[in-house]
Design an enzyme around this catalytic site. Sequence first.
Site, PDB file in Angstrom:
ATOM      1  N   LYS A  17       0.681  -1.354   0.129  1.00 49.39           N
ATOM      2  CA  LYS A  17      -0.020  -0.140   0.057  1.00 49.39           C
ATOM      3  C   LYS A  17       1.083   1.275  -0.162  1.00 49.39           C
ATOM      4  O   LYS A  17       2.030   1.151   0.545  1.00 49.39           O
ATOM      5  CB  LYS A  17      -1.065  -0.280   1.112  1.00 49.39           C
ATOM      6  CG  LYS A  17      -0.385  -0.281   2.552  1.00 49.39           C
ATOM      7  CD  LYS A  17       0.049   1.306   3.030  1.00 49.39           C
ATOM      8  CE  LYS A  17       0.905   1.323   4.416  1.00 49.39           C
ATOM      9  NZ  LYS A  17       1.410   2.738   4.871  1.00 49.39           N
ATOM     10  N   ASP A  28      -3.171  -1.311   9.638  1.00 47.51           N
ATOM     11  CA  ASP A  28      -2.959  -1.162   8.173  1.00 47.51           C
ATOM     12  C   ASP A  28      -3.628  -2.420   7.660  1.00 47.51           C
ATOM     13  O   ASP A  28      -3.966  -2.500   6.523  1.00 47.51           O
ATOM     14  CB  ASP A  28      -1.725  -0.627   7.446  1.00 47.51           C
ATOM     15  CG  ASP A  28      -1.103   0.597   8.064  1.00 47.51           C
ATOM     16  OD1 ASP A  28      -2.002   1.262   8.065  1.00 47.51           O
ATOM     17  OD2 ASP A  28       0.096   0.758   7.657  1.00 47.51           O
TER      18      ASP A  28
END
Length: 288
Positions: free
Chosen positions: A8, A136
């Site tokens: 990401k 996350d």
Amino acid sequence: MYVKAYAKLNISLDVLGKRNDGFHEMLMVMQQVDLFDDIEITVDEGNGNICVITNRPYIPQNEKNIAGKAARLFMDEAGITDKNISISIKKKIPVCAGLGGGSSDAAAVLLGMNNIFTNAVSKERLFELAEQLGSDVPFCLLGGTALASGRGERMEPLSALPDCWIIISKPEFSISTPELFNKLDSCKLSFRPDTKGLVRAIEKGDIKGVAQRCYNVFEDVLSKRHRSIVDSLKDMFITTGACGSAMSGTGSACFGIYEHEDTAKAAFKVIKERYKDSFLINIGNESL
Ligand code: C5P
């Protein structure tokens, strides 16, 4: 079962304040990118053992690895006691880089195991397990483009990022995430990202508007030495034609956004010479 664990990027990252539970309230635009670890999950008859092996000797090879923790949480949740799980991880995402490598391995294990055990755990519960594993991990489970808030676990999916090219490079130093959060607590931030404007630019498909609004508040609290390394890498993106650049997460990886393929490919040749941990990624319309 073979699963890809995608990295990401934080297109923007803002920290709104410290919470009573010790975590921080975040506001981030997050993007999944086509850079991934290869994960292979094997299930055998057994008594609940979990084994993790990776191609990086300095990464924990057992249940201390977040991928092993994900497997254990999943087995406990699904009540699986008569199987052994082997997880083999071929890491390609740079480690300790702000690219969510460990988080995405954990998310991929949750997804892979739920596939193997034919949806033994509901989607909602899978997101709760993800949240337990790390801030996350829920985004890594969701993927795509999203506005994340809370600890990072509250997500609002956004339109896909407009078609563009991204170069990600990791300088040769790593930063401790808790240390950077602590530093932030004792500083007054001088700049904040224009998150609303960024979300509007994404919705309009305005890649220049997106690139101009990339900003990460952690850049402001880096040590002088790290700041100068990050700044010179970001300068390199801009001088080679990027229309915006920022650090991802708590670094040290940074990225530059390029509008055109030929500019990005020429830039990549130059940047790769200087930063060997560099990746050229196309953000297309199709989801990963
Ligand atoms: O959730 P995760 O394990 O990724 O967090 C690592 C560390 O980062 C936490 O222990 C905390 O120090 C810091 N953190 C935070 N606020 C967040 C996310 C992480 O303070 N929203």
